[in-house]
Design a protein around this motif. Structure first.
Motif, PDB file in Angstrom:
ATOM      1  N   THR A  46       0.970  -1.002   0.017  1.00 44.55           N
ATOM      2  CA  THR A  46       0.104  -0.009   0.084  1.00 44.55           C
ATOM      3  C   THR A  46       0.782   1.183   0.118  1.00 44.55           C
TER       4      THR A  46
ATOM      5  N   ASN B 141       1.223   3.782   2.891  1.00 45.86           N
ATOM      6  CA  ASN B 141       1.811   3.357   4.163  1.00 45.86           C
ATOM      7  C   ASN B 141       3.613   3.205   3.915  1.00 45.86           C
ATOM      8  N   TYR B 142       4.004   3.573   3.024  1.00 48.77           N
ATOM      9  CA  TYR B 142       5.484   3.577   2.706  1.00 48.77           C
ATOM     10  C   TYR B 142       6.163   4.932   2.306  1.00 48.77           C
TER      11      TYR B 142
ATOM     12  N   THR C 208       3.185   9.766   2.916  1.00 50.00           N
ATOM     13  CA  THR C 208       1.796   9.655   2.660  1.00 50.00           C
ATOM     14  C   THR C 208       1.316  10.922   2.132  1.00 50.00           C
TER      15      THR C 208
ATOM     16  N   ASP D 182       8.946   0.869   4.871  1.00 52.88           N
ATOM     17  CA  ASP D 182       7.550   0.735   5.556  1.00 52.88           C
ATOM     18  C   ASP D 182       7.380   1.479   6.599  1.00 52.88           C
TER      19      ASP D 182
ATOM     20  N   GLY E 122       1.924   2.267   8.225  1.00 49.53           N
ATOM     21  CA  GLY E 122       0.923   3.129   8.118  1.00 49.53           C
ATOM     22  C   GLY E 122       0.962   4.632   7.787  1.00 49.53           C
ATOM     23  N   PRO E 123      -0.100   5.122   7.595  1.00 50.02           N
ATOM     24  CA  PRO E 123       0.036   6.485   6.887  1.00 50.02           C
ATOM     25  C   PRO E 123       0.988   7.369   7.798  1.00 50.02           C
TER      26      PRO E 123
END
Length: 126
Positions: free
Chosen positions: A27, A30-31, A52, A99, A102-103
């Motif tokens: 996603t 998220n990175y 993000t 990674d 998450g946002p």
């Protein structure tokens, strides 16, 4: 996680190129995605990154005002727009991913990046 950089080529001083980084397997929001480059005989250096939000994009001082980073989340693409190219911009350009879990609205080229794509060559002639 896969990344594929493309869009390099030979351009004259003052010219422009847009590099693309096609991403898959994760996603994108998220990175953090960063661009790096390596010139022959020199160490790899960070060029810039984006997390993000679009406003998180930043580039290093040596390319500020000439290079910008953007992304297209639906297309899973990250771009490096390079204007006003100089011979010292010559090198193999890579995109890499980290990674964030998450946002997250911050990135740094000094952070560790776990996933790397193959590079695309940029050559600027004088």
């Amino acid at each position: 996680v896969q990344l594929q950089a493309s869009g390099g080529g030979l351009v004259q001083t003052g010219g422009s190129l847009r590099l693309s980084c096609a991403t898959s397997g994760f996603t994108l929001d998220n990175y953090a995605i960063a661009w790096f480059r390596q010139a022959p005989g020199k160490k790899r250096e960070g060029v810039g990154c984006i997390a993000t939000s679009a406003t998180s994009a930043k580039v290093v001082d040596s390319v500020k005002g000439r290079f910008t980073i953007s992304k297209d989340v639906p297309q899973n693409m990250v771009y490096l727009q390079m204007n006003g190219l100089k011979p010292e911009d010559t090198g193999l350009y890579y995109c890499a991913a980290a990674d964030n879990g998450g946002p997250y609205h911050y990135c740094s080229v000094r952070d560790p990046y776990d996933y790397w794509g193959q590079g695309t060559q940029v050559t600027v002639s004088s």
